[in-house]
Design an enzyme around this catalytic site. Sequence first.
Site, mmCIF file in Angstrom:
data_model
loop_
_atom_site.group_PDB
_atom_site.id
_atom_site.type_symbol
_atom_site.label_atom_id
_atom_site.label_comp_id
_atom_site.label_asym_id
_atom_site.label_seq_id
_atom_site.Cartn_x
_atom_site.Cartn_y
_atom_site.Cartn_z
ATOM 1 C CE LYS A 13 -4.543 0.621 0.139
ATOM 2 N NZ LYS A 13 -5.580 -0.319 -0.282
HETATM 3 P P1 NAD Z 1 -13.383 7.194 -2.692
HETATM 4 O O1 NAD Z 1 -12.416 8.252 -2.353
HETATM 5 O O2 NAD Z 1 -13.829 7.065 -4.119
HETATM 6 O O3 NAD Z 1 -14.715 7.373 -1.793
HETATM 7 C C1 NAD Z 1 -14.700 7.452 -0.398
HETATM 8 C C2 NAD Z 1 -16.093 7.910 0.061
HETATM 9 O O4 NAD Z 1 -16.139 7.834 1.488
HETATM 10 C C3 NAD Z 1 -16.425 9.362 -0.308
HETATM 11 O O5 NAD Z 1 -17.806 9.454 -0.621
HETATM 12 C C4 NAD Z 1 -16.128 10.115 0.987
HETATM 13 O O6 NAD Z 1 -16.884 11.321 1.106
HETATM 14 C C5 NAD Z 1 -16.575 9.097 2.005
HETATM 15 N N1 NAD Z 1 -15.960 9.279 3.326
HETATM 16 C C6 NAD Z 1 -14.681 9.556 3.630
HETATM 17 N N2 NAD Z 1 -14.534 9.651 4.961
HETATM 18 C C7 NAD Z 1 -15.753 9.404 5.499
HETATM 19 C C8 NAD Z 1 -16.247 9.362 6.827
HETATM 20 N N3 NAD Z 1 -15.455 9.607 7.866
HETATM 21 N N4 NAD Z 1 -17.554 9.062 7.002
HETATM 22 C C9 NAD Z 1 -18.362 8.823 5.929
HETATM 23 N N5 NAD Z 1 -17.943 8.863 4.662
HETATM 24 C C10 NAD Z 1 -16.660 9.167 4.460
HETATM 25 O O7 NAD Z 1 -12.757 5.825 -2.163
HETATM 26 P P2 NAD Z 1 -13.111 4.335 -2.602
HETATM 27 O O8 NAD Z 1 -12.133 3.915 -3.650
HETATM 28 O O9 NAD Z 1 -14.564 4.205 -2.849
HETATM 29 O O10 NAD Z 1 -12.683 3.537 -1.278
HETATM 30 C C11 NAD Z 1 -13.557 3.421 -0.166
HETATM 31 C C12 NAD Z 1 -13.080 2.298 0.723
HETATM 32 O O11 NAD Z 1 -13.027 1.088 -0.036
HETATM 33 C C13 NAD Z 1 -11.676 2.464 1.305
HETATM 34 O O12 NAD Z 1 -11.632 1.866 2.583
HETATM 35 C C14 NAD Z 1 -10.808 1.674 0.347
HETATM 36 O O13 NAD Z 1 -9.590 1.251 0.948
HETATM 37 C C15 NAD Z 1 -11.734 0.516 0.063
HETATM 38 N N6 NAD Z 1 -11.439 -0.211 -1.171
HETATM 39 C C16 NAD Z 1 -11.432 0.425 -2.376
HETATM 40 C C17 NAD Z 1 -11.201 -0.316 -3.538
HETATM 41 C C18 NAD Z 1 -11.252 0.303 -4.912
HETATM 42 O O14 NAD Z 1 -11.178 -0.447 -5.899
HETATM 43 N N7 NAD Z 1 -11.441 1.605 -5.051
HETATM 44 C C19 NAD Z 1 -10.925 -1.688 -3.443
HETATM 45 C C20 NAD Z 1 -10.958 -2.307 -2.193
HETATM 46 C C21 NAD Z 1 -11.231 -1.553 -1.070
#
Ligand code: NAD
Length: 421
Positions: free
Chosen positions: A111
């Site tokens: 990461k």
């Molecule tokens: P992103 O940046 O596209 O979206 C994150 C969302 O969460 C946004 O809507 C933001 O406003 C919201 N957010 C942030 N802090 C918050 C809080 N304290 N309370 C409520 N909402 C909050 O990110 P993403 O890619 O969708 O990733 C989200 C999660 O999924 C992360 O934990 C990431 O590690 C995990 N993840 C992502 C992927 C991927 O392919 N993008 C894969 C596996 C896991």
Amino acid sequence: MPNEQSYDENKPLDMHNLQFDLAAERLHLEPWIAEKIKHPRREFLVRFPLRYDDGRIELLHGYRVQHNTLRGPAKGGIRYHPRVDLDEVRALAGWMTWKCAIVDLPFGGAKGGVTCDPSRLSQTELERLTRRFIWEISPIIGPDQDIPAPDVNTNPQVMAWIVDTYSVFKGYTCNSVVTGKPLSIGGSLGRLKATSRGVLYTLQEAARLLHIHFASSTAVIQGFGNVGYHAAELLHEQGIRITAVSDLQGGIYNERGLDPAAVLHHVQKTGRVQDYPESENISNAELLELPCTFLIPAAIEGQITRKNAGRIRAKVIAEGANGPTTPPADRILDGLGIFVIPDVLANAGGVTVSYFEWVQNVQKLFWTETDVNQRLQQVMVRAFHEVYAISLQEKVNLRTAAYMLAIDRVAEAKRVRGIFP
Ligand code: NAD
């Protein structure tokens, strides 16, 4: 038995270490192997200047942690967030190792992250930050070494800047250095929605096991980014009522169901989900405690803790986010009979299609979207049932079962590879 009191549930690295210890002790590993694979293999810390549009220069901290490379190149996203620090990146890197092993990909875990607030950066500042950070970590990344991907606040455009910067550094175009790229430079069909599609497939399997009628279920989703929005869209397509969604600034609720595309349109106009017409504004804390069939945390770590776990009223939780549930909360949810599909399984669809993207790049071949989705479904369904079978056999929750499967695979790789010299 690991002593829970010596771990801090607010620290992602403590969460990772306790989750590891709970599973590792059941496997009776050789102590040196357990110690070796629990901790990161390599940690790379960089400090680099960012020139803002107004001419100011500030030094930023960036990290790339390669947790494990025993089964193949390190793999994992890059996060831009004010909260990023070395310990968070270590935990996220460890979760990637176990996730890749659970879905049986030939990858280890990594990461990266930069401590910054992207909401205050212009596009040109974001581009300069990305290019400089990638240049700093370029000695340790590469298609056979360590392959980054998107995470919180990074997207296909950021991946495109990574391809360009790395390619300039090498002197030839090298698109397999990163996944989650735009299609025009070797991205894979199906990658954008892959994490959410994986969440959907695991929810469908859970619903089958628990005799839940899928199409008449309700879902509550925290986070409306890549994972949260596409999960809402895919579940909505299945006829599921999305009764609440949220972002960093708060959530919205409508018992009759929300139309995700219309909410996205509102977000694009106003910058947040709140104040969407025909809905009630709620807080993120209230959202997590709403009655629903499926609760999908898809934001950040540490959302379901010992403080609120007892008030969760979902039948099934599918962790789209990494690390949303702390170990004390896990115990409480187990006691309430809530079926938790852990992050390392539920959100493994993203890295699985990242692997497909890398395979297509390396082979210079392209697959159809149907092909990608079918292969993804096979991988997710197989992993779900492997984990479920271990949970029944060992009488442990799905998280510990998933870790047992993963740790066993990584430990075996260490055993057969041996030590050098
Ligand atoms: P992103 O940046 O596209 O979206 C994150 C969302 O969460 C946004 O809507 C933001 O406003 C919201 N957010 C942030 N802090 C918050 C809080 N304290 N309370 C409520 N909402 C909050 O990110 P993403 O890619 O969708 O990733 C989200 C999660 O999924 C992360 O934990 C990431 O590690 C995990 N993840 C992502 C992927 C991927 O392919 N993008 C894969 C596996 C896991």
